[in-house]
Design an enzyme around this catalytic site. Sequence first.
Site, mmCIF file in Angstrom:
data_model
loop_
_atom_site.group_PDB
_atom_site.id
_atom_site.type_symbol
_atom_site.label_atom_id
_atom_site.label_comp_id
_atom_site.label_asym_id
_atom_site.label_seq_id
_atom_site.Cartn_x
_atom_site.Cartn_y
_atom_site.Cartn_z
ATOM 1 N N GLY A 73 38.971 41.187 37.057
ATOM 2 C CA GLY A 73 40.066 40.981 37.997
ATOM 3 C C GLY A 73 41.230 40.186 37.465
ATOM 4 O O GLY A 73 42.085 39.738 38.249
ATOM 5 N N THR A 74 41.327 40.026 36.148
ATOM 6 C CA THR A 74 42.439 39.230 35.613
ATOM 7 C C THR A 74 43.784 39.895 35.863
ATOM 8 O O THR A 74 44.766 39.221 36.180
ATOM 9 C CB THR A 74 42.250 38.988 34.105
ATOM 10 O OG1 THR A 74 41.934 40.224 33.467
ATOM 11 C CG2 THR A 74 41.145 38.001 33.846
ATOM 12 N N GLY A 75 43.855 41.218 35.723
ATOM 13 C CA GLY A 75 45.118 41.917 35.967
ATOM 14 C C GLY A 75 45.546 41.816 37.419
ATOM 15 O O GLY A 75 46.726 41.594 37.724
ATOM 16 N N CYS A 76 44.576 41.981 38.325
ATOM 17 C CA CYS A 76 44.873 41.833 39.755
ATOM 18 C C CYS A 76 45.388 40.434 40.052
ATOM 19 O O CYS A 76 46.383 40.250 40.767
ATOM 20 C CB CYS A 76 43.615 42.101 40.582
ATOM 21 S SG CYS A 76 42.885 43.731 40.385
ATOM 22 N N THR A 110 35.898 37.780 33.112
ATOM 23 C CA THR A 110 37.289 38.245 33.044
ATOM 24 C C THR A 110 37.589 39.345 34.063
ATOM 25 O O THR A 110 38.649 39.964 33.996
ATOM 26 C CB THR A 110 37.585 38.790 31.636
ATOM 27 O OG1 THR A 110 36.625 39.802 31.311
ATOM 28 C CG2 THR A 110 37.503 37.676 30.594
ATOM 29 N N LYS A 162 51.437 43.450 28.961
ATOM 30 C CA LYS A 162 50.403 42.462 28.650
ATOM 31 C C LYS A 162 49.695 42.833 27.352
ATOM 32 O O LYS A 162 49.246 43.968 27.193
ATOM 33 C CB LYS A 162 49.413 42.365 29.803
ATOM 34 C CG LYS A 162 50.068 41.957 31.122
ATOM 35 C CD LYS A 162 49.125 42.007 32.288
ATOM 36 C CE LYS A 162 48.663 43.415 32.593
ATOM 37 N NZ LYS A 162 47.914 43.514 33.869
#
Length: 339
Positions: free
Chosen positions: A281-284, A279, A248
């Site tokens: 928790g975007t990866g989760c 933003t 990413k």
Amino acid sequence: MRGEPIAARRRALPAPCAARLPSRPAQFFPRTAAFAQHEAVNQRRTPRPPAPQDSRNTVEATSGAKIPNVLSIAGIDPSGGAGIFADLKAFSALGAYGTGVVAALTAQNTQAVTGVHPVPPAFVRLQIDTLFADVRIEAAKIGMLGTAPIAQAVAEGLASPIADGRLAHRVVDPVMVAKSGDMLLDRDAVGMLIDAVLPLATMITPNLPEAGALLGERAPETMREMQRSAERLRRLLADDGLRFVLLKGGHAGGDPVDLLHDGERMIELPETRVETRNTHGTGCTLSAAIAALLARGFDPVDAVRGAKRYLTEALRQADRLEVGSGHGPVHHFHAWWNR
């Protein structure tokens, strides 16, 4: 800093990671002639339900097939923006039934992480064994594990379901680096993640700082460096079957470009950056969305594209929520709560 117990550290919230899915899946996966041909081949390999006409009707549209069950193995965020709570929302929004194994408890809000309490590894293993003894699981998303013994317990617990074919998809989001750049795992935990967990993954989703930590080098900064990192990260995965690295690019400046690499193809996935402070928790959310779409039978490339669209729209709608005064969560149910 590395010598301190993880529970004693005060951490900033994890960094954003990136992506979008509008409310009509026909927009997520346009039906070009090439796509229709690819879809026909994929359906012969893995039966899947037709794309619903509206994401609010996902359950109804898939009623002819079993609703997939998806597992999140991660930590608990009391503010609900990250970890298992975020994963369950993403699973539900995308038409999968969510289950969870708790690996760590955290004390955090939208401004800071003030403590981490790892769950005893034996109890993590007991949760996994008990769940798989009864519940069909099509896909698992693995997030924050906290310590090396927990990472080992997860790897050992998943070994049997993977070996006998019960767990086809394993998406690993290597939660390691905070927004400040500090490590969230001790060095021995990073080593256990590399040695025991990553070889089980069918897809990993590191951001740029996490990629640098996994490879023992600085984070990639240019597209060429990202390509080299993706190639090296792919070599950390097993070689049996299709295995993907989604690197990413949200930490780079400008509009982010993610890379999806399977050992042969290097697919660039550009996106428009969404300007919002919400933003958390975007990866989760992205990794959970990928797991949900994989469980529903989507090809890995289509699953990643769809998950990115879903997340980008969740970011665009995030300011509709009022959760805390720091980095708030994305809007997981943007397609449902629009009335």
